[in-house]
Scaffold this active site. Sequence first.
Site, short mmCIF file in Angstrom:
data_model
loop_
_atom_site.label_atom_id
_atom_site.label_comp_id
_atom_site.label_asym_id
_atom_site.label_seq_id
_atom_site.Cartn_x
_atom_site.Cartn_y
_atom_site.Cartn_z
N GLN A 1 0.83 -1.20 0.00
CA GLN A 1 0.00 0.00 0.00
C GLN A 1 0.87 1.25 0.00
O GLN A 1 1.89 1.31 0.67
CB GLN A 1 -0.91 0.00 1.23
CG GLN A 1 -1.97 1.08 1.21
CD GLN A 1 -2.91 0.98 2.39
OE1 GLN A 1 -2.86 0.02 3.16
NE2 GLN A 1 -3.78 1.96 2.54
N ARG B 1 -7.91 -8.39 5.98
CA ARG B 1 -6.87 -7.53 6.57
C ARG B 1 -7.17 -6.07 6.28
O ARG B 1 -7.08 -5.21 7.17
CB ARG B 1 -5.51 -7.93 6.00
CG ARG B 1 -4.32 -7.09 6.48
CD ARG B 1 -3.08 -7.57 5.74
NE ARG B 1 -1.83 -7.00 6.24
CZ ARG B 1 -1.22 -5.95 5.71
NH1 ARG B 1 -1.78 -5.33 4.67
NH2 ARG B 1 -0.07 -5.52 6.20
N GLN C 1 3.19 -8.42 12.11
CA GLN C 1 3.50 -7.36 11.15
C GLN C 1 2.57 -6.16 11.30
O GLN C 1 2.94 -5.02 11.01
CB GLN C 1 3.41 -7.92 9.73
CG GLN C 1 3.97 -7.00 8.64
CD GLN C 1 3.23 -7.15 7.33
OE1 GLN C 1 2.13 -6.63 7.17
NE2 GLN C 1 3.84 -7.87 6.39
N SER D 1 5.16 -5.04 3.40
CA SER D 1 3.88 -4.94 4.11
C SER D 1 2.82 -5.77 3.40
O SER D 1 2.93 -6.99 3.33
CB SER D 1 3.48 -3.47 4.24
OG SER D 1 2.37 -3.31 5.08
N LEU D 2 1.78 -5.15 2.83
CA LEU D 2 0.77 -5.88 2.06
C LEU D 2 1.42 -6.78 1.01
O LEU D 2 0.98 -7.91 0.77
CB LEU D 2 -0.17 -4.89 1.37
CG LEU D 2 -0.94 -5.44 0.17
CD1 LEU D 2 -2.06 -6.33 0.64
CD2 LEU D 2 -1.44 -4.33 -0.72
N HIS E 1 1.69 -0.54 11.16
CA HIS E 1 2.90 -1.09 11.77
C HIS E 1 3.23 -0.42 13.11
O HIS E 1 4.39 -0.22 13.44
CB HIS E 1 4.08 -1.03 10.79
CG HIS E 1 3.78 -1.64 9.47
ND1 HIS E 1 3.52 -2.98 9.33
CD2 HIS E 1 3.64 -1.10 8.23
CE1 HIS E 1 3.25 -3.25 8.07
NE2 HIS E 1 3.32 -2.12 7.38
#
Length: 312
Positions: free
Chosen positions: A14, A119, A253, A94-95, A203
């Site tokens: 993202q 998510r 995460q 991340s994603l 995060h």
Amino acid sequence: MTAPVPTALLFPGQGAQRSGMGEPWRMCDSWRLTREISETAGVDVEELLLKADDEALRRTDLAQLAVFTADVIALHEARATGGLGTVCGYAGHSLGEYVALYAAGVLSLGDAARVVAERGRAMRQAAQDTPGTMAVLVRADAETVEALVLAVREEGHDVWLANLNAPGQIVVSGSLDGIERAAEIAGDYDAKVMRVPVGGAFHTPLMAAAVEPLTRALAAVPFAATHEPVVANVDARVHTGADTDWRVLQVRQLTHPVLWERGVHTLRGELGCLRFVELGPGRALSGMVKRTFKDAVVVTVNTPDHLPSPVA
């Protein structure tokens, strides 16, 4: 004959989204995957990739599905060209780590899309409950950014290190007032601030409300017992399935920093990757790799025109 170059596949997350990012791919064979992902997620992903404006793509759940799908299409098209060569490791930011898990054989496409959808919804709700945002600090090293964060926190604001991306590129995340204050004093630390187009303090502990729904989503899908090497965000270590609980790593995460720079070192040092291929919108990860290793061979695949040529 030239020996194949050991290659790492990287997938953006993202923040890489942009309006119309699917347009270059819509005539490709892999565009059909938008239907499968749409049916699984209950969202018209084709509409997101072709028609959603930048404001719509700031919505966390929509942005995550759109970037996930764009990454997957780029992966399938690159594999079809035969130009990826010898892949020795995978990583996603991340994603993007969910695309890495799919690419490495950890999750099926449907299961990965299902978890990404849950998510995104969970993170959006957490961000609505506790508003926050993120910003990139450039030019400053990790110790300097840690000092800045500590100074802001001592004033009573919520702010944390969120992404340790590359030398001179660190992301902080926190409350709206915390990031605003960090931006105000960044100059005192010889740092420059750039805002990140996301809708939450990702995060960090401010994402704690997303932990339970993501835990449920992860518990509902199977993970492969063994798979190709993936370097995880939260520990920058190589995982191949043995003694790895991806459910724990993915939940962690949400509230802990992405150790991207360290992960790039792992890909190169431990797995021997000499070429890094970024698959998906933008070119942020390519820039991070070049900041980390100036001599790295980097390939950015964000349109069909950039697909690698077949390896002899």
